[in-house]
Write a protein that holds these residues in place. Structure first.
Motif, PDB file in Angstrom:
ATOM      1  N   VAL A  48       0.862  -1.165   0.000  1.00  0.00           N
ATOM      2  CA  VAL A  48       0.000   0.000   0.000  1.00  0.00           C
ATOM      3  C   VAL A  48       0.902   1.218   0.000  1.00  0.00           C
ATOM      4  N   SER A  49       0.680   2.129  -0.909  1.00  0.00           N
ATOM      5  CA  SER A  49       1.516   3.317  -0.984  1.00  0.00           C
ATOM      6  C   SER A  49       1.468   4.095   0.325  1.00  0.00           C
ATOM      7  N   ALA A  50       2.600   4.616   0.746  1.00  0.00           N
ATOM      8  CA  ALA A  50       2.690   5.331   2.019  1.00  0.00           C
ATOM      9  C   ALA A  50       2.400   6.809   1.797  1.00  0.00           C
ATOM     10  N   ALA A  51       1.148   7.123   1.623  1.00  0.00           N
ATOM     11  CA  ALA A  51       0.738   8.516   1.450  1.00  0.00           C
ATOM     12  C   ALA A  51       0.241   9.052   2.780  1.00  0.00           C
ATOM     13  N   ALA A  52      -0.098  10.313   2.796  1.00  0.00           N
ATOM     14  CA  ALA A  52      -0.632  10.906   4.018  1.00  0.00           C
ATOM     15  C   ALA A  52      -1.984  10.297   4.348  1.00  0.00           C
ATOM     16  N   PRO A  53      -2.336  10.181   5.638  1.00  0.00           N
ATOM     17  CA  PRO A  53      -3.639   9.634   5.998  1.00  0.00           C
ATOM     18  C   PRO A  53      -4.764  10.410   5.348  1.00  0.00           C
ATOM     19  N   ALA A  54      -5.780   9.667   4.978  1.00  0.00           N
ATOM     20  CA  ALA A  54      -6.937  10.319   4.365  1.00  0.00           C
ATOM     21  C   ALA A  54      -7.576  11.268   5.367  1.00  0.00           C
ATOM     22  N   SER A  55      -7.985  12.398   4.905  1.00  0.00           N
ATOM     23  CA  SER A  55      -8.594  13.380   5.799  1.00  0.00           C
ATOM     24  C   SER A  55     -10.094  13.155   5.866  1.00  0.00           C
ATOM     25  N   GLY A  56     -10.737  13.822   6.828  1.00  0.00           N
ATOM     26  CA  GLY A  56     -12.182  13.716   6.941  1.00  0.00           C
ATOM     27  C   GLY A  56     -12.582  12.566   7.846  1.00  0.00           C
ATOM     28  N   SER A  57     -13.872  12.329   7.913  1.00  0.00           N
ATOM     29  CA  SER A  57     -14.404  11.292   8.794  1.00  0.00           C
ATOM     30  C   SER A  57     -14.106   9.908   8.237  1.00  0.00           C
ATOM     31  N   LEU A  58     -14.061   8.935   9.132  1.00  0.00           N
ATOM     32  CA  LEU A  58     -13.786   7.560   8.730  1.00  0.00           C
ATOM     33  C   LEU A  58     -15.009   6.948   8.064  1.00  0.00           C
ATOM     34  N   PRO A  59     -14.804   5.970   7.181  1.00  0.00           N
ATOM     35  CA  PRO A  59     -15.947   5.279   6.581  1.00  0.00           C
ATOM     36  C   PRO A  59     -16.809   4.625   7.657  1.00  0.00           C
ATOM     37  N   GLU A  60     -18.061   4.404   7.353  1.00  0.00           N
ATOM     38  CA  GLU A  60     -18.957   3.781   8.330  1.00  0.00           C
ATOM     39  C   GLU A  60     -18.548   2.356   8.629  1.00  0.00           C
ATOM     40  N   SER A  61     -18.120   1.637   7.608  1.00  0.00           N
ATOM     41  CA  SER A  61     -17.727   0.241   7.796  1.00  0.00           C
ATOM     42  C   SER A  61     -16.779  -0.171   6.678  1.00  0.00           C
ATOM     43  N   ILE A  62     -15.759  -0.969   7.039  1.00  0.00           N
ATOM     44  CA  ILE A  62     -14.838  -1.550   6.060  1.00  0.00           C
ATOM     45  C   ILE A  62     -14.609  -2.999   6.449  1.00  0.00           C
ATOM     46  N   ALA A  63     -14.911  -3.909   5.558  1.00  0.00           N
ATOM     47  CA  ALA A  63     -14.658  -5.343   5.780  1.00  0.00           C
ATOM     48  C   ALA A  63     -15.254  -5.831   7.097  1.00  0.00           C
TER      49      ALA A  63
END
Length: 373
Positions: free
Chosen positions: A49-64
């Motif tokens: 996974v590319s090491a980019a900056a953390p995504a901004s904003g609220s977290l998704p409601e559900s992942i996996a």
């Protein structure tokens, strides 16, 4: 299990789901790259996974299947990895480990409270937090701080020789000293999905999107197609580096060429379903020095050093739950004679009754399967 806790029987961490078979075979793992999916061999290194900056904003409601507090804790693990300049491979390993150990929940209890498990010296286990770390890892406050506990995990991970080229479950196992490395396998795909979603970037494998690299050496050898094992990759017999081999998940002290390990995992899935335990493996790749020692010990019963198919990482020795080897009267031998060929495994003619010898019911080799015309 937690670092410093070795038990005689396989256990499952708090929050883990017990699956029949003891591990989930990743016969195909989705690679979210440009244009679709590709199949990865079981136990292959985690997609990068590319090491980019953390995504901004609220977290998704559900992942996996993970949500709320669990995703907040996953983000803390990713942040800890990035603070140490560790990329996607480490992030996936960290999230995968915490999924197994605590279901990504920062719990203040562990195996003693839930199962009464003790350390080898009889003392109570003291595991807490995302990674179920015991007292020797750090203070209680640090172990219950998601980012600090993750940092301690990564500090231990990077001390594991070759951690970034090992299969993720083996890297996690050697960091945590779990009772069974296979516990982590069922969390590899969900962890990959979570890291991908939280970083906001697609996954890609190495060396290029849409492909899956099997082991650090890649596929620098011809596919086994029903032919006798022999040289591959430009290596000498018994001189194959560990980075070009793939550990056997339920017997990680033994390794094989990656395609042989993948075929063995597939065969073991059926063996486990039929017998209720993993195929006992007592030998795999054998380096030149070990071949020399074996020749000195067993004389004519061992191959001339530098000629053994163990030295190509394409042979195994099989036992039973009670014995180091098997005989032709054992049920395991009968099962292999009936099923092994379907997975590309062969009992060589020389080892058969009436063969040129030595007669070895326990020795099996990966020849692959002939391609249909």
């Amino acid at each position: 299990m937690k670092k410093g806790v070795l038990v005689a029987i396989a256990g499952f961490a708090v929050g883990a789901v017990v699956l029949v078979g003891g591990y989930l075979l990743m016969m195909a793992m989705t690679i979210f790259g440009a244009g679709g999916a590709a199949a990865c061999a079981p136990g292959a290194p985690a997609p990068m996974v590319s090491a980019a900056a953390p995504a901004s904003g609220s977290l998704p409601e559900s992942i996996a299947g993970y949500s709320g507090e669990q995703l907040t804790n996953a983000q803390a693990i990713i942040t800890a990895a990035r603070a140490m300049n560790l990329g996607g491979n480490a992030q996936v390993i960290g999230v995968m480990t915490a999924m197994d150990e605590s279901s990504l929940r920062n719990i203040d209890y562990g195996d003693w409270e839930t199962s009464g498990w003790t350390n080898p010296d009889g003392s109570r286990t003291t595991s807490i937090g995302l990674f179920q770390q015991q007292d020797e890892w750090g203070s209680r406050a640090d172990r219950l701080n998601p980012q600090k506990s993750a940092t301690m995990f990564f500090q231990a991970l990077i001390q594991v020789p070759g951690w970034d080229t090992l299969p993720p479950i083996i890297a996690a196992h050697r960091t945590q000293i779990n009772a069974d490395a296979n516990d982590y396998q069922r969390f590899l795909d969900p962890a990959t999905q979570v890291v991908s979603a939280l970083t906001g970037l697609p996954l890609s494998s190495q060396p290029g999107a849409g492909t899956c690299k099997i082991g650090p050496a890649g596929n620098n050898y011809p596919a086994a197609a029903g032919t006798e094992p022999g040289p591959w990759g430009g290596y000498n017999n018994g001189g194959i580096p560990g980075s070009a081999l793939q550990p056997i998940p339920w017997a990680p002290e033994h390794s094989l060429r990656p395609d042989a390990t993948a075929a063995l995992i597939a065969m073991d899935q059926k063996f486990f379903a039929d017998n209720g335990f993993h195929l006992p493996i007592n030998d795999g790749y054998r380096d030149f020095d070990q071949q020399v020692r074996d020749k000195a010990t067993y004389g004519d019963g061992a191959a001339t050093p530098g000629t053994s198919n163990h030295g190509w990482g394409l042979a195994i020795d099989v036992g039973t739950q009670q014995h180091y080897t098997i005989s032709e009267s054992d049920a395991t031998y009968a099962w292999l004679k009936q099923n092994a060929a379907a997975y590309g495994w062969k009992h060589p003619d020389w080892a058969e009754p009436g063969g040129s010898g030595p007669r070895e019911a326990w020795h099996w080799e990966y020849w692959g399967k002939e391609k249909s015309a």
